[in-house]
Scaffold this active site. Structure first.
Site, mmCIF file in Angstrom:
data_model
loop_
_atom_site.group_PDB
_atom_site.id
_atom_site.type_symbol
_atom_site.label_atom_id
_atom_site.label_comp_id
_atom_site.label_asym_id
_atom_site.label_seq_id
_atom_site.Cartn_x
_atom_site.Cartn_y
_atom_site.Cartn_z
ATOM 1 N N LYS A 176 -29.891 66.489 18.787
ATOM 2 C CA LYS A 176 -29.450 65.668 19.922
ATOM 3 C C LYS A 176 -29.643 64.230 19.455
ATOM 4 O O LYS A 176 -30.731 63.665 19.524
ATOM 5 C CB LYS A 176 -30.313 65.966 21.155
ATOM 6 N N GLU A 179 -27.542 58.630 21.971
ATOM 7 C CA GLU A 179 -26.208 58.420 22.573
ATOM 8 C C GLU A 179 -25.653 57.055 22.203
ATOM 9 O O GLU A 179 -24.489 56.766 22.436
ATOM 10 C CB GLU A 179 -26.273 58.598 24.099
ATOM 11 N N ARG A 180 -26.517 56.185 21.606
ATOM 12 C CA ARG A 180 -26.022 54.865 21.228
ATOM 13 C C ARG A 180 -25.407 54.866 19.823
ATOM 14 O O ARG A 180 -24.711 53.938 19.443
ATOM 15 C CB ARG A 180 -27.151 53.837 21.330
ATOM 16 N N SER A 229 -38.958 55.814 21.345
ATOM 17 C CA SER A 229 -39.895 54.847 21.917
ATOM 18 C C SER A 229 -41.118 55.555 22.519
ATOM 19 O O SER A 229 -41.086 56.763 22.786
ATOM 20 C CB SER A 229 -39.185 54.033 22.995
ATOM 21 N N CYS A 284 -39.165 50.838 13.036
ATOM 22 C CA CYS A 284 -40.525 51.174 13.470
ATOM 23 C C CYS A 284 -41.558 50.678 12.469
ATOM 24 O O CYS A 284 -42.731 50.608 12.779
ATOM 25 C CB CYS A 284 -40.673 52.675 13.668
ATOM 26 N N GLU A 382 -44.047 46.009 21.755
ATOM 27 C CA GLU A 382 -42.991 46.175 20.750
ATOM 28 C C GLU A 382 -41.746 45.424 21.228
ATOM 29 O O GLU A 382 -41.220 45.703 22.308
ATOM 30 C CB GLU A 382 -42.660 47.663 20.576
HETATM 31 P P1 NAD Z 1 -35.519 55.979 22.925
HETATM 32 O O1 NAD Z 1 -36.844 56.529 23.255
HETATM 33 O O2 NAD Z 1 -34.803 55.157 23.931
HETATM 34 O O3 NAD Z 1 -34.496 57.177 22.574
HETATM 35 C C1 NAD Z 1 -34.820 58.161 21.624
HETATM 36 C C2 NAD Z 1 -34.166 59.467 22.026
HETATM 37 O O4 NAD Z 1 -34.713 59.901 23.269
HETATM 38 C C3 NAD Z 1 -32.655 59.363 22.223
HETATM 39 O O5 NAD Z 1 -32.066 60.503 21.658
HETATM 40 C C4 NAD Z 1 -32.487 59.304 23.728
HETATM 41 O O6 NAD Z 1 -31.305 59.926 24.172
HETATM 42 C C5 NAD Z 1 -33.691 60.079 24.243
HETATM 43 N N1 NAD Z 1 -34.199 59.538 25.511
HETATM 44 C C6 NAD Z 1 -34.271 58.224 25.872
HETATM 45 N N2 NAD Z 1 -34.836 58.113 27.095
HETATM 46 C C7 NAD Z 1 -35.123 59.368 27.507
HETATM 47 C C8 NAD Z 1 -35.728 59.898 28.691
HETATM 48 N N3 NAD Z 1 -36.134 59.115 29.670
HETATM 49 N N4 NAD Z 1 -35.866 61.243 28.771
HETATM 50 C C9 NAD Z 1 -35.461 62.063 27.784
HETATM 51 N N5 NAD Z 1 -34.889 61.600 26.643
HETATM 52 C C10 NAD Z 1 -34.726 60.279 26.512
HETATM 53 O O7 NAD Z 1 -35.682 55.192 21.548
HETATM 54 P P2 NAD Z 1 -34.611 54.248 20.822
HETATM 55 O O8 NAD Z 1 -34.502 52.973 21.584
HETATM 56 O O9 NAD Z 1 -33.388 55.014 20.509
HETATM 57 O O10 NAD Z 1 -35.346 53.971 19.439
HETATM 58 C C11 NAD Z 1 -36.203 52.884 19.216
HETATM 59 C C12 NAD Z 1 -37.650 53.300 19.317
HETATM 60 O O11 NAD Z 1 -37.915 54.320 18.369
HETATM 61 C C13 NAD Z 1 -38.624 52.179 18.994
HETATM 62 O O12 NAD Z 1 -39.673 52.219 19.920
HETATM 63 C C14 NAD Z 1 -39.119 52.532 17.598
HETATM 64 O O13 NAD Z 1 -40.405 52.046 17.267
HETATM 65 C C15 NAD Z 1 -39.103 54.015 17.648
HETATM 66 N N6 NAD Z 1 -39.047 54.582 16.315
HETATM 67 C C16 NAD Z 1 -40.203 55.115 15.826
HETATM 68 C C17 NAD Z 1 -40.216 55.629 14.545
HETATM 69 C C18 NAD Z 1 -41.491 56.188 13.978
HETATM 70 O O14 NAD Z 1 -41.463 56.697 12.882
HETATM 71 N N7 NAD Z 1 -42.601 56.114 14.698
HETATM 72 C C19 NAD Z 1 -39.057 55.603 13.760
HETATM 73 C C20 NAD Z 1 -37.892 55.063 14.311
HETATM 74 C C21 NAD Z 1 -37.901 54.550 15.597
#
Ligand code: NAD
Length: 482
Positions: A176, A179-180, A229, A284, A382
């Site tokens: 999955k 979506e962006r 996140s 990240c 962050e």
């Molecule tokens: P996000 O949490 O918004 O989305 C990640 C995934 O979760 C997506 O597939 C999205 O569809 C889903 N999602 C979003 N909100 C949701 C909800 N309320 N309920 C269920 N699913 C949901 O993250 P993002 O903005 O796409 O990515 C950036 C974040 O990812 C930053 O915080 C970054 O630090 C983190 N990140 C961490 C690592 C690591 O190794 N720790 C690596 C890359 C990115």
């Protein structure tokens, strides 16, 4: 706009329309122009993918491990052949520069190389004579159907941290993607199909929260790998675990970089710039707080300021671009608000880069703040944008204490010529991935990748031997032959 193509899911080896009533626009962050529309798949779509994966699992699990590894090697060679195309897709939907995109795809390919070593890494162990004439062996078996939920910032690399390793261990996989950035996932699915994986071993379901929540509670899914996140990671971890699933959830970050007064500035400054402003800070592992140990602070801030002013913001395609756009207009507004917050809280904005004179695209100027204090929100939250804060400290011990007060613990770095300082840092710092004179300490795929504290929920990290442990379960057999 209504004519933009709505993407399809990839289920049981076919492209299928989602049941979704809603779809989201996918704009190009460098221009805002529409690339496609992504369906917000429903629980019915998820169930269809789980059933396809369940159907594929028994035969795939019985496929000899070396044959599964050869399939991964075929995928590796297709990824290599299509590296440029994949990198272009990453630039188009994510906004990073072409060089950054190529690098990220290469890191994804590296994960397939590690996955192909499964005939070695999946091996168990045996102890002969645990009692007279009795032997005990440990074997590793796949879990069944596992799902990966990925973020926007690495559209190819992060799915490749998960799918090849899960599949080579004998599992069927459901991706999955964010979506962006759904378009690179479509390309990956095509290449996985071309590599000859049996239908249903890899499935792609587009969407957002509804699709994720359906995966988290579906009884047919054994494990969830998540990167994203912090608030989402907590939701994923608690919900999936409450539903009996194995979970690894990598979360947000606020990475500290300690610069000692003896650091070699000629090498340190470029490393910091790339860490803080590379990929527009949407990484990240981005270093977002410098702790300058005095008396080195003024020289460091001056050298950084000179370079930040030269940074050119622009479209990822343009060769002169150092910093691409951020992912969405709303994210741009949030980052600009963080910059205003920094100024309001009393930080000194000492330098900023050059934004293009255009009204389209989601461009943010790279910003350097000095005189930041640890209690300011820009030092704690962050930002996920091109904003670098400098805090001054009187000693290494004070710098380490400041970094350790962060609720996150993804990565940390030290810049120094002093081995004892580096050892002290390694020993005391509370973070999962460290760099010594390295600004982006991304472990290669044959090592585990994850942070500590609020940056990670789970036990086994992604990639490396941890991934083999995560995607298999252990069975211990004790035998006596008469
Ligand atoms: P996000 O949490 O918004 O989305 C990640 C995934 O979760 C997506 O597939 C999205 O569809 C889903 N999602 C979003 N909100 C949701 C909800 N309320 N309920 C269920 N699913 C949901 O993250 P993002 O903005 O796409 O990515 C950036 C974040 O990812 C930053 O915080 C970054 O630090 C983190 N990140 C961490 C690592 C690591 O190794 N720790 C690596 C890359 C990115």
């Amino acid at each position: 706009m209504a004519e933009a193509r709505v993407l399809e899911n990839f289920v049981a080896g076919d492209w299928v329309r989602s049941d979704a009533k809603e779809a989201l626009d996918v704009p190009d962050p460098s221009t805002g122009s529409l690339l496609a529309r992504v369906p917000l798949s429903t629980a019915v779509d998820v169930d269809r993918a789980v059933r396809a994966a369940q159907k594929a699992f028994p035969a795939w699990r019985e496929t000899p491990v070396p044959d599964r590894a050869r399939r991964i090697l075929k995928l590796r060679s297709l990824l290599e052949d299509h590296l440029d195309e994949l990198a272009r897709s990453v630039v188009q939907e994510n906004g990073k520069t072409l060089e950054e995109a190529r690098g990220s795809v290469r890191r994804g390919i590296e994960a397939t190389e590690f996955a192909a070593s499964a005939p070695t890494t999946m091996q168990g162990f045996v102890l002969e004579d645990v009692a007279g004439g009795i032997d005990t062996e440990l074997i590793r078996q796949p879990l069944g159907v596992v799902a990966g939920i990925t973020p926007f910032n690495f559209p190819v690399m992060i799915p490749l941290w998960m799918a090849p390793l899960a599949m080579v261990c004998g599992n069927a996989f459901i991706l999955k993607p964010s979506e962006r950035v759904p378009l690179s996932a479509v390309q990956l699915a095509r290449l996985i199909g071309e590599a000859g994986f049996p239908p249903g071993v890899f499935n792609l379901v587009h969407g957002g929260r509804e699709a994720v929540d359906a995966l988290l509670v579906h009884p047919g899914i054994s494990a969830i790998s998540f990167v994203g996140s912090a608030p989402t990671a907590r939701h994923i971890y608690t919900t999936a675990a409450a539903n009996g699933k194995r979970v690894q959830a990598l979360a947000g970050a606020k990475n500290y970089m300690i610069v000692m007064p003896d650091a070699d500035l000629e090498k340190t400054v470029p490393a910091i710039l790339s860490s803080a402003f590379g990929q527009a800070g949407e990484r990240c592992l981005a270093g977002s707080v410098i702790v300058a140990v005095e008396p080195g602070g003024n020289a460091l801030v001056e050298a950084l300021g000179t370079e930040v002013r030269k940074l050119k913001v622009g479209a990822g395609w343009a060769p002169e671009t150092a910093v691409g756009p951020v992912i969405r207009a709303e994210h741009r507004a949030r980052v600009l608000e963080w910059i205003r917050t920094g100024e309001r809280e009393g930080a000194r904005l000492v330098a900023q880069g050059q934004v293009p004179n255009r009204t389209d695209g989601y461009y943010v100027p790279p910003v350097l703040f000095d005189q930041v204090r640890p209690e300011m929100t820009i030092a704690q939250e962050e930002i996920f944008g091109p904003v670098l804060s400098v805090i001054r400290a009187g000693s290494l011990a004070e710098a380490i204490d400041m970094a350790n007060r962060s609720r996150f613990g993804n990565a940390a770095a030290i810049f120094t010529r002093d081995g004892k300082a580096a050892r002290e840092f390694r020993y005391r710092i509370e973070a999962g991935m460290l760099g010594v004179n390295i600004g982006v300490p991304a472990p290669a795929a044959y090592f585990p990748f994850a942070g500590w504290k609020g940056s990670f929920y789970g036990d086994l990290h992604v990639t490396g031997r941890d991934a083999v442990e995560f995607y298999t379960r252990k069975k211990v057999v004790t035998t006596r032959w008469y």
